[in-house]
Design a protein around this motif. Structure first.
Motif, mmCIF file in Angstrom:
data_model
loop_
_atom_site.group_PDB
_atom_site.id
_atom_site.type_symbol
_atom_site.label_atom_id
_atom_site.label_comp_id
_atom_site.label_asym_id
_atom_site.label_seq_id
_atom_site.Cartn_x
_atom_site.Cartn_y
_atom_site.Cartn_z
ATOM 1 N N PHE A 276 10.623 -4.208 -4.275
ATOM 2 C CA PHE A 276 11.835 -5.596 -3.813
ATOM 3 C C PHE A 276 11.607 -5.492 -2.923
ATOM 4 O O PHE A 276 13.381 -4.350 -2.266
ATOM 5 N N PRO A 277 11.434 -5.656 -1.929
ATOM 6 C CA PRO A 277 11.722 -6.021 -0.145
ATOM 7 C C PRO A 277 13.164 -6.765 -0.126
ATOM 8 O O PRO A 277 14.065 -8.085 -1.503
ATOM 9 N N ILE A 278 13.344 -6.673 1.059
ATOM 10 C CA ILE A 278 14.611 -7.150 1.536
ATOM 11 C C ILE A 278 14.512 -8.845 2.369
ATOM 12 O O ILE A 278 13.795 -8.327 3.203
ATOM 13 N N MET A 321 13.800 4.549 6.554
ATOM 14 C CA MET A 321 12.602 4.102 5.698
ATOM 15 C C MET A 321 13.182 2.256 5.786
ATOM 16 O O MET A 321 12.154 1.156 6.172
ATOM 17 N N VAL A 322 14.552 2.422 5.469
ATOM 18 C CA VAL A 322 14.433 0.864 5.287
ATOM 19 C C VAL A 322 14.971 0.444 6.566
ATOM 20 O O VAL A 322 13.961 -0.990 6.839
ATOM 21 N N SER A 323 15.241 1.179 7.364
ATOM 22 C CA SER A 323 14.988 0.625 9.255
ATOM 23 C C SER A 323 13.821 0.175 9.398
ATOM 24 O O SER A 323 13.712 -0.888 10.180
ATOM 25 N N MET A 324 12.912 1.494 9.251
ATOM 26 C CA MET A 324 11.670 0.882 9.445
ATOM 27 C C MET A 324 10.603 -0.658 9.095
ATOM 28 O O MET A 324 9.875 -0.720 9.846
ATOM 29 N N LYS A 401 16.889 -13.711 7.967
ATOM 30 C CA LYS A 401 15.754 -13.746 7.421
ATOM 31 C C LYS A 401 14.300 -12.890 8.237
ATOM 32 O O LYS A 401 14.483 -12.810 9.054
ATOM 33 N N LEU A 402 13.981 -12.044 7.791
ATOM 34 C CA LEU A 402 12.423 -11.897 8.742
ATOM 35 C C LEU A 402 12.144 -12.415 9.738
ATOM 36 O O LEU A 402 11.827 -12.583 11.177
#
Length: 403
Positions: A276-278, A321-324, A401-402
């Protein structure tokens, strides 16, 4: 399981890349445990253990500009394979030395420097290689899955290395060499780049291009520098032995669990993010995760319960991990392919510096103020940095978005 996650699992180049990451990360963790224990058996000097870590880190500073240029000029697949071959040969040298009883303090320092040099070239190369082997739509999942390889190795490999060392150093170095050989073989199966992205000889201008690029992109500079200062202030890893013995009143087994707890949280979160990617509100979520990292650091510093501390460290690892993953995916996607090696080299130096200097900062503040105040102040510092960076880099904080 979603269709995209299934596509990633069926993507053969990525599977080869992921397995290679597992092998190299496991090999390095086992090698680090064995080298440290071997050195202490030889000299019984704690200071030598610190020097081994320093010698391994030194090449990252010395070769930072060159490692990125190599990753951008030559076939990244071959560069990574060459680095893994070099690490395999280092393990073979230790196999021969251990079997003949000729391993010396000086030999370990030399091999530690060579190991650090090989990893200095390998790390930015493999980071820049990943976007070349997976579609852009799958890249955030690929970053999370790749991170899971590192975390799994961090949990299991040190324990395995310590267990094998009980039978003798030879029994650690041999499987380590095999792991590096397997990784090299897997990397060579990846698709190769047809031509170099950076033409011509290395010049000072081309070597510094990565630094200039980061400075010219406020969002990228903000993301990288946020990690540097947040981890620099909030890291409490170096003080875990003090907490285990004097505050939480546990033994070596408890220290092992405390060390593994952040990696467990990070591994579980990487599995979740791979599925489930952000995809939206990435800036706010990244800053929120860094804030949680700071809060959990404070909670750990104030805790006197072993099990509560263990749970807090699991949450800390998950937040980190979320931040990384967000930062890693964002920086790679926003960087042109011809610049990824040099940008990854600078990013790698920032990460390494935050970890190494963070341990030094923790020890220094603990010496000045005491162990608990040092950790609590570090967590407060992380929260201050998070708030300041949201003001200094508003476009990063508001990023949706990324890419």
């Amino acid at each position: 399981m979603s269709a995209d996650a299934t596509s990633l699992l069926r993507h053969r180049p990525f599977l080869a890349f992921w397995l290679a990451r597992v092998c190299t990360a496991s090999g390095f963790q086992m090698l680090t445990v064995a080298i440290g224990w071997h050195m202490y058996e030889l000299t019984h000097n704690v200071l030598d253990l610190g020097f081994v870590g320093l010698v391994e880190f030194l090449p990252r500073v010395l070769f930072m500009l060159h490692t990125g240029h190599v990753a951008d000029r030559y076939d990244r697949r071959k560069v990574a394979a060459l680095c893994q071959s070099a690490q395999c040969l280092i393990a073979v040298a230790l196999v021969l030395g251990a079997s003949s009883g000729n391993v010396t303090r000086e030999m370990i320092f030399v091999l530690a420097f060579l190991l650090g040099s090989a990893r200095s070239f390998e790390m930015p190369t493999t980071q820049a290689l990943l976007p070349n082997i997976v579609p852009t739509a799958l890249f955030p999942r690929a970053v999370a899955a790749s991170a899971s390889a590192m975390q799994a190795a961090t949990i299991a490999a040190p324990a395995l290395g310590g267990l094998l060392y009980a039978f003798g150093a030879f029994w650690v170095y041999v499987p380590t060499a095999v792991l590096y050989a397997i990784a090299c073989s897997l990397v060579l199966t990846l698709p190769s780049r047809q031509q170099p992205l950076t033409q011509g000889k290395a010049t000072l201008e081309s070597l510094l291009a990565g630094i200039r690029f980061i400075r010219s992109r406020p969002d990228i500079f903000g993301a990288i520098s946020l990690d540097l200062f947040a981890v620099l202030l909030g890291g409490a890893t170096a003080l875990l032995p003090v907490f285990a013995k004097d505050i939480l009143l546990t033994g070596p087994w408890g220290l092992g669990l405390l060390r593994s707890a952040p990696a467990v949280g990070a591994l579980l979160m990487s599995f979740w993010l791979a599925r489930f990617p952000i995809e939206r509100n990435v800036g706010r979520i990244m800053f929120l995760s860094v804030g949680i990292f700071g809060v959990t650091t404070i909670a750990f510093g104030l805790s006197t319960s072993f099990w509560f501390s263990l749970g807090v460290l699991v949450v800390l690892g998950a937040a980190d991990m979320v931040s990384m993953v967000i930062r890693g995916a964002f920086v790679q996607l926003e960087t042109p392919d011809e610049m990824r090696g040099r940008v990854s080299a600078v990013n790698g130096l920032f990460i390494g510096a935050s970890n190494q200097l963070g341990e030094f900062e923790s020890g220094l503040t603990a010496h000045w103020f005491g162990t608990v105040p040092a950790v609590v102040l570090g967590g407060v510092g992380t929260l201050i940095v998070t708030g300041a960076w949201m003001k200094l880099f508003p476009s990063l904080a508001q990023r949706d978005k990324l890419h």
